[in-house]
Scaffold this active site. Structure first.
Site, PDB file in Angstrom:
ATOM      1  N   ALA A  12       0.811  32.357 -12.260  1.00  0.00           N
ATOM      2  CA  ALA A  12      -0.191  31.794 -11.341  1.00  0.00           C
ATOM      3  C   ALA A  12      -1.434  32.662 -11.187  1.00  0.00           C
ATOM      4  O   ALA A  12      -2.282  32.375 -10.345  1.00  0.00           O
ATOM      5  CB  ALA A  12       0.440  31.562  -9.969  1.00  0.00           C
ATOM      6  N   SER A  13      -1.570  33.701 -11.998  1.00  0.00           N
ATOM      7  CA  SER A  13      -2.739  34.575 -11.843  1.00  0.00           C
ATOM      8  C   SER A  13      -4.002  33.973 -12.447  1.00  0.00           C
ATOM      9  O   SER A  13      -5.107  34.416 -12.161  1.00  0.00           O
ATOM     10  CB  SER A  13      -2.465  35.951 -12.466  1.00  0.00           C
ATOM     11  OG  SER A  13      -2.187  35.835 -13.845  1.00  0.00           O
ATOM     12  N   GLY A  15      -5.626  30.217 -14.906  1.00  0.00           N
ATOM     13  CA  GLY A  15      -5.408  28.955 -15.604  1.00  0.00           C
ATOM     14  C   GLY A  15      -4.746  27.865 -14.773  1.00  0.00           C
ATOM     15  O   GLY A  15      -5.054  27.668 -13.599  1.00  0.00           O
ATOM     16  N   ILE A  16      -3.829  27.153 -15.414  1.00  0.00           N
ATOM     17  CA  ILE A  16      -3.179  25.988 -14.803  1.00  0.00           C
ATOM     18  C   ILE A  16      -2.375  26.380 -13.572  1.00  0.00           C
ATOM     19  O   ILE A  16      -2.417  25.713 -12.538  1.00  0.00           O
ATOM     20  CB  ILE A  16      -2.289  25.274 -15.846  1.00  0.00           C
ATOM     21  CG1 ILE A  16      -3.160  24.685 -16.963  1.00  0.00           C
ATOM     22  CG2 ILE A  16      -1.449  24.179 -15.194  1.00  0.00           C
ATOM     23  CD1 ILE A  16      -2.400  24.316 -18.226  1.00  0.00           C
ATOM     24  N   GLY A  17      -1.630  27.472 -13.660  1.00  0.00           N
ATOM     25  CA  GLY A  17      -0.826  27.920 -12.530  1.00  0.00           C
ATOM     26  C   GLY A  17      -1.668  28.192 -11.298  1.00  0.00           C
ATOM     27  O   GLY A  17      -1.322  27.782 -10.183  1.00  0.00           O
ATOM     28  N   LYS A  36       2.701  38.580 -14.305  1.00  0.00           N
ATOM     29  CA  LYS A  36       2.856  39.988 -14.692  1.00  0.00           C
ATOM     30  C   LYS A  36       1.554  40.778 -14.683  1.00  0.00           C
ATOM     31  O   LYS A  36       1.580  42.000 -14.829  1.00  0.00           O
ATOM     32  CB  LYS A  36       3.525  40.085 -16.065  1.00  0.00           C
ATOM     33  CG  LYS A  36       2.743  39.491 -17.225  1.00  0.00           C
ATOM     34  CD  LYS A  36       3.510  39.670 -18.530  1.00  0.00           C
ATOM     35  CE  LYS A  36       2.676  39.184 -19.710  1.00  0.00           C
ATOM     36  NZ  LYS A  36       3.362  39.396 -20.996  1.00  0.00           N
ATOM     37  N   TYR A 170       7.578  27.585 -31.684  1.00  0.00           N
ATOM     38  CA  TYR A 170       6.888  27.212 -30.444  1.00  0.00           C
ATOM     39  C   TYR A 170       7.408  25.874 -29.925  1.00  0.00           C
ATOM     40  O   TYR A 170       7.679  25.721 -28.728  1.00  0.00           O
ATOM     41  CB  TYR A 170       5.382  27.142 -30.681  1.00  0.00           C
ATOM     42  CG  TYR A 170       4.604  26.629 -29.475  1.00  0.00           C
ATOM     43  CD1 TYR A 170       4.600  27.337 -28.276  1.00  0.00           C
ATOM     44  CD2 TYR A 170       3.890  25.433 -29.538  1.00  0.00           C
ATOM     45  CE1 TYR A 170       3.904  26.870 -27.167  1.00  0.00           C
ATOM     46  CE2 TYR A 170       3.187  24.961 -28.433  1.00  0.00           C
ATOM     47  CZ  TYR A 170       3.203  25.684 -27.255  1.00  0.00           C
ATOM     48  OH  TYR A 170       2.516  25.213 -26.162  1.00  0.00           O
TER      49      TYR A 170
END
Length: 422
Positions: A12-13, A15-17, A36, A170
């Site tokens: 969540a640091s 982008g999308i989060g 992280k 992936y």
């Protein structure tokens, strides 16, 4: 609707989060920023602390926690800290976690022989194992919530081989996240809602910039569209479970009509995201069947000719490229591109932008290629005449790349200069 709810969001640091966190923060939600990045990254913006500050400014409460989802103990510690921080309010015992968003993800768009073991381990550890363990750790608390949700940022499991052949590891890892949705939705039906959310188009994030290079953002939508879709899902009752949701499809059902507001460049063609069977070649009229893409069919009848075709679209394209090569191109690129083409005028072709004054033509390059690209001759011509973007060709499985991905990205910039001459 989410006021007082506690969301545990991995990655969540930025982008999308972070976008999902900020949307919930506007309602007054509590957000556990589980990521992280504690110290600023040299290439990627944002840390858990800068994200927490933005969440607080938006009206929410934030708890930044250093969490590498590869480390089970870090997940456990963050969950316990979240429960301790948000679980007791005015002597009223609350569950501590109401919503889990499994957003953290690792990506390497490489073929089986090109994917290093450490990259395989990273994708499996972050995408599959990390999602599984974070869900497992949060579930005892989620089960105590009035309307608990788990939301995984993962795709519907499309078994079209096209989505496996260019980046098998992936795909396995992302489908592993989706299998968690399938299994846990049924296992905890009636207790916890478990769903997956995936974008219809490419989303502009720092990761997309690194994958697609400069200019890719024009083909993307903002993270806001996923934040709005996630909000719709997370405010539904827990009986809404086991769904694989595409952002645009859900928002249309919710009454949204104007999607230009989500575009980085309104009116510009958008790039479909991975794992969705959408025809992205603007010159084609219908998508291929699941059995085999047109590229796959043409590869079956690939030409192994050892003599250069005298004429044709591919030969003409390479003649123009040869004439357009300059010392500046060679100096700024410093790379050798080899093309393995199938179909009409198939065979090996090359563009040498590394040796002497550069060269292009039929056959193997004079020195070992840095990048080998495999595609149909028809798609090659479309790519070099501006009708098919390399990024789109790659994401749709029409283009397979081996070797230096950074140089491959340079090709897209170079094509804009070639296009005016073709």
């Amino acid at each position: 609707k989410l006021a007082g709810c506690t969301l545990f969001i991995t990655g969540a640091s930025r982008g999308i989060g972070k976008a999902i966190a900020l949307k919930a923060a506007k309602d007054g939600a509590n957000i556990v920023v589980a990521a992280k990045t504690a110290e600023p990254h040299p290439k990627l913006p944002g840390t858990i602390y800068t994200a927490a500050a933005e969440i607080e400014a938006a009206g929410g409460k934030a708890l930044p926690c250093i969490v590498n989802v590869r480390e089970e103990q870090q997940i456990i510690n963050a969950v316990e800290k979240a429960v301790k921080t948000f679980g007791v309010k005015r002597l009223i015992l609350k569950p501590g976690i109401d919503i889990l968003v499994n957003n953290a993800s690792a990506i390497s768009l490489t073929g089986t022989l090109e994917t290093e073991t450490k990259k395989v381990n990273l994708m499996m550890d972050v995408n599959v194992r990390g999602t599984y363990l974070t869900s497992k750790t949060c579930l005892p608390y989620l089960r105590k919530s009035k309307n608990p949700h788990i939301l995984n940022l993962s795709p519907p499991m499309n078994m079209n081989p096209m989505w496996f052949k260019n980046h098998c590891a992936y795909t396995i890892s992302k489908y592993g996240m989706s299998m968690c949705v399938l299994g846990m939705a049924e296992e905890f039906r009636g207790e916890v809602a478990v769903n997956a959310l995936w974008p219809k188009t490419a989303i502009h994030t720092a990761a997309m910039d690194m994958l697609g290079g400069s200019g890719i953002e024009k083909q993307c939508r903002k993270t806001d569209i996923l934040a709005d879709a996630a909000y719709c899902i997370l405010t539904k009752p827990k009986s809404f479970t086991g769904n694989f949701i595409i952002d645009e499809v859900l928002l249309r059902e919710e009454g949204v009509k104007d999607f230009d507001v989500y575009a980085i460049a309104p009116g510009h063609p958008l790039m479909p995201d991975f794992f969705l069977d959408a025809e992205i070649d603007m010159t084609a009229t219908k998508p291929e069947s699941h059995g085999a893409s047109q590229t796959f069919k043409e590869e079956k009848k690939s030409s192994e000719s050892s003599t250069a075709p005298a004429s044709g679209p591919v030969a003409e394209t390479f003649r123009v490229i040869q004439g357009a090569i300059s010392k500046e191109f060679v100096r700024s690129t410093q790379g050798v591109f080899q093309f393995e083409l199938s179909g009409e005028e198939g065979g090996t072709w090359y563009i040498d932008l590394k040796t002497n004054d550069g060269s292009a033509g039929f056959g193997k390059p004079p020195v070992t290629a840095n990048v080998v690209m495999s595609m149909s001759s028809g798609d090659f011509v479309k790519m070099f005449t501006g009708k098919l973007k390399p990024t789109m060709a790659f994401m749709s499985g029409k283009l397979k790349i081996k070797g230096n991905m950074a140089l491959a990205i340079k090709l897209e910039k170079m094509l804009t200069q070639f296009n005016s001459k073709l």
